[in-house]
Design a protein around this motif. Structure first.
Motif, PDB file in Angstrom:
ATOM      1  N   GLY A   1       4.577   5.013  32.131  1.00 22.06           N
ATOM      2  CA  GLY A   1       4.735   3.753  32.838  1.00 22.06           C
ATOM      3  C   GLY A   1       5.937   2.981  32.337  1.00 22.06           C
ATOM      4  O   GLY A   1       6.716   3.483  31.532  1.00 22.06           O
ATOM      5  N   HIS A   2       6.061   1.745  32.828  1.00 14.06           N
ATOM      6  CA  HIS A   2       7.147   0.846  32.447  1.00 14.06           C
ATOM      7  C   HIS A   2       6.555  -0.470  31.956  1.00 14.06           C
ATOM      8  O   HIS A   2       5.531  -0.932  32.483  1.00 14.06           O
ATOM      9  CB  HIS A   2       8.051   0.554  33.641  1.00 14.06           C
ATOM     10  N   ILE A   3       7.201  -1.101  30.996  1.00 16.34           N
ATOM     11  CA  ILE A   3       6.753  -2.384  30.462  1.00 16.34           C
ATOM     12  C   ILE A   3       6.708  -3.411  31.592  1.00 16.34           C
ATOM     13  O   ILE A   3       7.620  -3.485  32.405  1.00 16.34           O
ATOM     14  CB  ILE A   3       7.686  -2.849  29.331  1.00 16.34           C
ATOM     15  N   GLY A   4       5.641  -4.202  31.618  1.00 21.85           N
ATOM     16  CA  GLY A   4       5.489  -5.195  32.677  1.00 21.85           C
ATOM     17  C   GLY A   4       4.774  -6.438  32.215  1.00 21.85           C
ATOM     18  O   GLY A   4       4.614  -6.673  31.010  1.00 21.85           O
ATOM     19  N   ALA A   5       4.322  -7.227  33.186  1.00 23.28           N
ATOM     20  CA  ALA A   5       3.634  -8.485  32.904  1.00 23.28           C
ATOM     21  C   ALA A   5       2.415  -8.629  33.808  1.00 23.28           C
ATOM     22  O   ALA A   5       2.087  -9.725  34.248  1.00 23.28           O
ATOM     23  CB  ALA A   5       4.591  -9.659  33.110  1.00 23.28           C
ATOM     24  N   THR A   6       1.721  -7.515  34.087  1.00 22.87           N
ATOM     25  CA  THR A   6       0.561  -7.576  34.975  1.00 22.87           C
ATOM     26  C   THR A   6      -0.679  -8.041  34.222  1.00 22.87           C
ATOM     27  O   THR A   6      -0.774  -7.894  33.006  1.00 22.87           O
ATOM     28  CB  THR A   6       0.297  -6.204  35.618  1.00 22.87           C
ATOM     29  N   GLY A   7      -1.606  -8.613  34.945  1.00 24.74           N
ATOM     30  CA  GLY A   7      -2.868  -9.060  34.367  1.00 24.74           C
ATOM     31  C   GLY A   7      -2.811 -10.507  33.912  1.00 24.74           C
ATOM     32  O   GLY A   7      -1.761 -11.019  33.521  1.00 24.74           O
ATOM     33  N   ALA A   8      -3.960 -11.154  33.953  1.00 24.35           N
ATOM     34  CA  ALA A   8      -4.060 -12.575  33.603  1.00 24.35           C
ATOM     35  C   ALA A   8      -3.735 -12.851  32.139  1.00 24.35           C
ATOM     36  O   ALA A   8      -3.342 -13.955  31.787  1.00 24.35           O
ATOM     37  CB  ALA A   8      -5.464 -13.082  33.926  1.00 24.35           C
TER      38      ALA A   8
ATOM     39  N   ARG B   1      -6.650   8.300  31.344  1.00 22.34           N
ATOM     40  CA  ARG B   1      -7.519   7.487  32.194  1.00 22.34           C
ATOM     41  C   ARG B   1      -6.666   6.329  32.669  1.00 22.34           C
ATOM     42  O   ARG B   1      -5.913   5.738  31.880  1.00 22.34           O
ATOM     43  CB  ARG B   1      -8.696   6.984  31.363  1.00 22.34           C
ATOM     44  N   THR B   2      -6.702   6.018  33.955  1.00 19.52           N
ATOM     45  CA  THR B   2      -5.883   4.938  34.494  1.00 19.52           C
ATOM     46  C   THR B   2      -6.753   3.965  35.270  1.00 19.52           C
ATOM     47  O   THR B   2      -7.707   4.360  35.929  1.00 19.52           O
ATOM     48  CB  THR B   2      -4.789   5.493  35.436  1.00 19.52           C
ATOM     49  N   PHE B   3      -6.429   2.673  35.170  1.00 24.01           N
ATOM     50  CA  PHE B   3      -7.167   1.674  35.940  1.00 24.01           C
ATOM     51  C   PHE B   3      -6.431   0.344  35.915  1.00 24.01           C
ATOM     52  O   PHE B   3      -5.496   0.152  35.141  1.00 24.01           O
ATOM     53  CB  PHE B   3      -8.602   1.504  35.413  1.00 24.01           C
ATOM     54  N   CYS B   4      -6.862  -0.549  36.778  1.00 28.75           N
ATOM     55  CA  CYS B   4      -6.333  -1.907  36.805  1.00 28.75           C
ATOM     56  C   CYS B   4      -7.455  -2.840  36.361  1.00 28.75           C
ATOM     57  O   CYS B   4      -8.596  -2.709  36.797  1.00 28.75           O
ATOM     58  CB  CYS B   4      -5.845  -2.260  38.203  1.00 28.75           C
TER      59      CYS B   4
ATOM     60  N   VAL C   1      -3.360  -0.365  33.376  1.00 27.82           N
ATOM     61  CA  VAL C   1      -3.715   0.203  32.071  1.00 27.82           C
ATOM     62  C   VAL C   1      -3.676   1.725  32.128  1.00 27.82           C
ATOM     63  O   VAL C   1      -4.137   2.329  33.086  1.00 27.82           O
ATOM     64  CB  VAL C   1      -5.137  -0.248  31.657  1.00 27.82           C
ATOM     65  N   ILE C   2      -3.157   2.324  31.059  1.00 23.93           N
ATOM     66  CA  ILE C   2      -3.235   3.770  30.828  1.00 23.93           C
ATOM     67  C   ILE C   2      -3.913   3.964  29.474  1.00 23.93           C
ATOM     68  O   ILE C   2      -3.520   3.346  28.481  1.00 23.93           O
ATOM     69  CB  ILE C   2      -1.839   4.436  30.772  1.00 23.93           C
ATOM     70  N   VAL C   3      -4.937   4.802  29.436  1.00 23.72           N
ATOM     71  CA  VAL C   3      -5.608   5.162  28.184  1.00 23.72           C
ATOM     72  C   VAL C   3      -5.456   6.668  28.015  1.00 23.72           C
ATOM     73  O   VAL C   3      -5.787   7.427  28.917  1.00 23.72           O
ATOM     74  CB  VAL C   3      -7.101   4.779  28.207  1.00 23.72           C
TER      75      VAL C   3
ATOM     76  N   ALA D   1      -4.085   3.044  24.036  1.00 25.24           N
ATOM     77  CA  ALA D   1      -4.177   2.289  25.279  1.00 25.24           C
ATOM     78  C   ALA D   1      -2.903   1.468  25.451  1.00 25.24           C
ATOM     79  O   ALA D   1      -2.354   0.935  24.490  1.00 25.24           O
ATOM     80  CB  ALA D   1      -5.395   1.368  25.239  1.00 25.24           C
ATOM     81  N   TYR D   2      -2.436   1.391  26.691  1.00 18.37           N
ATOM     82  CA  TYR D   2      -1.197   0.697  27.044  1.00 18.37           C
ATOM     83  C   TYR D   2      -1.529  -0.268  28.185  1.00 18.37           C
ATOM     84  O   TYR D   2      -1.995   0.157  29.239  1.00 18.37           O
ATOM     85  CB  TYR D   2      -0.136   1.706  27.492  1.00 18.37           C
ATOM     86  N   TYR D   3      -1.284  -1.572  27.961  1.00 20.62           N
ATOM     87  CA  TYR D   3      -1.693  -2.606  28.904  1.00 20.62           C
ATOM     88  C   TYR D   3      -0.487  -3.336  29.512  1.00 20.62           C
ATOM     89  O   TYR D   3       0.590  -3.337  28.939  1.00 20.62           O
ATOM     90  CB  TYR D   3      -2.550  -3.659  28.186  1.00 20.62           C
ATOM     91  N   HIS D   4      -0.693  -3.988  30.645  1.00 16.19           N
ATOM     92  CA  HIS D   4       0.274  -4.847  31.329  1.00 16.19           C
ATOM     93  C   HIS D   4       1.431  -4.061  31.942  1.00 16.19           C
ATOM     94  O   HIS D   4       2.508  -4.609  32.169  1.00 16.19           O
ATOM     95  CB  HIS D   4       0.829  -5.940  30.402  1.00 16.19           C
ATOM     96  N   LEU D   5       1.236  -2.769  32.230  1.00 14.25           N
ATOM     97  CA  LEU D   5       2.308  -1.949  32.779  1.00 14.25           C
ATOM     98  C   LEU D   5       2.758  -2.468  34.144  1.00 14.25           C
ATOM     99  O   LEU D   5       1.946  -2.946  34.939  1.00 14.25           O
ATOM    100  CB  LEU D   5       1.862  -0.496  32.878  1.00 14.25           C
ATOM    101  N   ARG D   6       4.046  -2.360  34.418  1.00 17.98           N
ATOM    102  CA  ARG D   6       4.651  -2.926  35.625  1.00 17.98           C
ATOM    103  C   ARG D   6       4.153  -2.275  36.910  1.00 17.98           C
ATOM    104  O   ARG D   6       3.768  -2.950  37.850  1.00 17.98           O
ATOM    105  CB  ARG D   6       6.179  -2.797  35.531  1.00 17.98           C
TER     106      ARG D   6
END
Length: 107
Positions: free
Chosen positions: A50-57, A3-6, A13-15, A25-30
């Motif tokens: 995905g790739h490690i990132g810094a997305t999201g508040a 499942r994918t969403f922002c 996010v990927i679940v 669940a994997y959060y903040h993906l680039r």
């Protein structure tokens, strides 16, 4: 199945549902949440999601992977359903806690 969403706080996010109520669940993906994995895709070990990132508040503005392993037989888990995660024999848990020095030997 993926499942994918922002999300405003969690970013991209990927679940991944593993069956029997378990998922990761994997959060903040680039990259865009659906760049590597599409909604409904089957995911096997070794699939790049995905790739490690810094997305999201809630990312704090620094690149990292927020990973959760969760279980809930029916429905969406809440904070009360969270379980501590163990890396290399050390237990990590706690809402709002951050550990910047964790290096997993699981990968």
């Amino acid at each position: 199945m993926a499942r994918t969403f922002c999300d405003r706080g969690a970013g991209n996010v990927i679940v991944i549902h593993h069956g029997s109520g378990w998922y990761t669940a994997y959060y903040h993906l680039r990259d865009s949440h659906d760049r590597c994995v599409q909604e409904g895709d089957s995911v096997v070990a070794g699939t790049r999601i995905g790739h490690i990132g810094a997305t999201g508040a809630n990312s704090g503005g620094w690149a990292h992977l927020h990973y959760e392993q969760r279980y809930k037989a029916n429905g969406i888990p809440t904070e009360a359903d969270r379980e501590a995660v163990h890396f290399n024999g050390t237990k990590y848990s706690g809402t709002g806690r951050t550990w910047k020095d964790v290096v997993s030997k699981n990968c």
